[in-house]
Motif scaffolding. Structure first.
Motif, short mmCIF file in Angstrom:
data_model
loop_
_atom_site.label_atom_id
_atom_site.label_comp_id
_atom_site.label_asym_id
_atom_site.label_seq_id
_atom_site.Cartn_x
_atom_site.Cartn_y
_atom_site.Cartn_z
N ALA A 61 38.79 61.39 9.51
CA ALA A 61 40.15 60.55 9.88
C ALA A 61 40.99 59.82 8.45
N MET A 62 40.19 60.26 7.35
CA MET A 62 40.50 59.54 6.03
C MET A 62 41.60 59.77 5.19
N MET A 63 42.49 58.61 4.92
CA MET A 63 43.55 59.84 4.30
C MET A 63 43.56 59.19 3.02
N VAL A 64 43.76 60.00 1.48
CA VAL A 64 43.53 60.03 0.57
C VAL A 64 44.82 60.39 -0.21
N LEU A 65 44.98 59.05 -1.25
CA LEU A 65 46.15 59.34 -2.26
C LEU A 65 45.68 58.86 -3.75
N ILE A 66 46.26 59.54 -4.48
CA ILE A 66 45.06 59.38 -5.63
C ILE A 66 46.76 59.72 -7.04
N TYR A 67 46.79 58.72 -7.82
CA TYR A 67 47.94 58.43 -8.40
C TYR A 67 47.34 58.67 -10.00
N GLY A 68 48.10 58.98 -10.35
CA GLY A 68 48.13 59.71 -12.41
C GLY A 68 47.50 58.78 -12.92
N SER A 69 48.00 57.39 -12.34
CA SER A 69 47.45 55.89 -13.21
C SER A 69 46.18 56.16 -13.54
N GLY A 70 45.48 56.77 -12.26
CA GLY A 70 43.80 56.69 -12.24
C GLY A 70 43.85 56.23 -10.72
N LYS A 71 44.91 55.16 -10.21
CA LYS A 71 44.40 54.38 -8.92
C LYS A 71 43.77 55.18 -7.87
N ILE A 72 43.19 54.88 -6.45
CA ILE A 72 42.57 55.75 -5.19
C ILE A 72 42.32 54.73 -4.47
N THR A 73 43.41 54.70 -3.46
CA THR A 73 42.96 54.40 -1.99
C THR A 73 42.70 55.80 -0.88
N VAL A 74 42.34 54.63 0.27
CA VAL A 74 40.98 54.85 0.59
C VAL A 74 41.39 54.61 1.72
N ARG A 75 42.86 54.88 3.70
CA ARG A 75 42.61 54.07 4.11
C ARG A 75 41.65 55.10 5.62
N HIS A 76 41.69 54.18 6.25
CA HIS A 76 41.33 54.53 7.82
C HIS A 76 39.81 55.20 7.35
N ALA A 77 39.28 53.63 6.49
CA ALA A 77 37.64 54.31 6.31
C ALA A 77 36.79 53.85 7.55
N PRO A 78 35.75 54.69 8.05
CA PRO A 78 34.75 54.06 9.02
C PRO A 78 34.51 53.22 8.57
N ASP A 79 34.09 53.12 7.67
CA ASP A 79 32.53 51.51 6.29
C ASP A 79 33.01 51.68 5.65
N ASP A 80 32.87 50.75 4.32
CA ASP A 80 33.00 50.89 2.97
C ASP A 80 31.67 52.02 2.26
N GLY A 81 30.70 52.04 3.05
CA GLY A 81 30.24 53.23 1.92
C GLY A 81 30.49 54.42 2.86
N THR A 82 31.12 55.18 3.79
CA THR A 82 31.75 56.19 3.56
C THR A 82 33.11 56.40 2.79
N ALA A 83 33.66 54.82 2.13
CA ALA A 83 34.29 55.40 1.70
C ALA A 83 34.19 55.31 0.39
N ARG A 84 33.39 55.15 -0.56
CA ARG A 84 32.50 54.79 -1.63
C ARG A 84 32.18 55.79 -1.98
N GLN A 85 31.33 57.40 -0.93
CA GLN A 85 31.15 58.32 -1.00
C GLN A 85 32.06 58.85 -1.07
N LEU A 86 33.05 58.71 -0.72
CA LEU A 86 34.21 60.04 -0.29
C LEU A 86 35.19 59.43 -1.78
N LEU A 87 34.96 58.52 -2.23
CA LEU A 87 35.64 58.00 -4.59
C LEU A 87 34.53 58.47 -5.15
N GLU A 88 33.52 58.20 -5.20
CA GLU A 88 32.46 58.98 -6.15
C GLU A 88 32.65 60.94 -5.97
N ARG A 89 33.42 61.32 -5.43
CA ARG A 89 32.88 62.52 -4.74
C ARG A 89 34.35 63.07 -5.19
N VAL A 90 35.54 62.74 -4.77
CA VAL A 90 36.80 62.23 -5.45
C VAL A 90 36.17 62.53 -6.50
#
Length: 95
Positions: A61-90
Motif C-alpha cells: 500500500a506504500m507509494m515511493v517517490l525517488i528524486y534525482g537529488s537523493g530525496k526519497i519519500t514513502v507515503r501510506h506506511a503502516p508504521d515507521d519500521g516498515t518504511a525504514r526497511q523499505l527505504l534501506e532496501r531502496v
C-alpha cells in the motif's frame, strides 16, 4: 541515509509519511534499471522519468517517490519500521 521526517497522515493518523535523504544524488536511469530487478516482487507499477528526475512505484500500500537529488519519500506506511526497511532496501539498490 538520513531520515528527515516521520509524520502521521493528516486524514488517517495510523498511516505514516516518511522522508529520507541519501548522501549522494541519484542517476535516474541507472537507479530505474536496478529497481526493475525487484519489480513484481516488492515493487509494482515502476515509473521512471529522466526528464522529471524522478522514479515512482508502489510496494504493497506504500507509494515511493525517488528524486534525482537523493530525496526519497514513502507515503501510506503502516508504521515507521516498515518504511525504514523499505527505504534501506531502496537505498541499497539506487546508490
Amino acid at each position: 541515509m538520513e531520515i528527515r521526517s516521520i509524520a502521521p497522515c493528516t486524514s488517517k493518523p495510523s498511516i505514516f509519511h516518511v522522508e529520507a535523504q541519501l548522501e549522494n544524488e541519484i542517476d535516474i536511469p541507472k537507479a530505474c534499471e536496478a529497481l526493475s530487478v525487484e519489480e513484481g516482487v516488492t515493487i509494482k507499477f515502476l515509473r521512471c522519468s529522466e526528464e522529471l528526475g524522478a522514479i515512482r512505484f508502489t510496494s504493497g500500500a506504500m507509494m515511493v517517490l525517488i528524486y534525482g537529488s537523493g530525496k526519497i519519500t514513502v507515503r501510506h506506511a503502516p508504521d515507521d519500521g516498515t518504511a525504514r526497511q523499505l527505504l534501506e532496501r531502496v537505498a541499497e539498490l539506487v546508490e
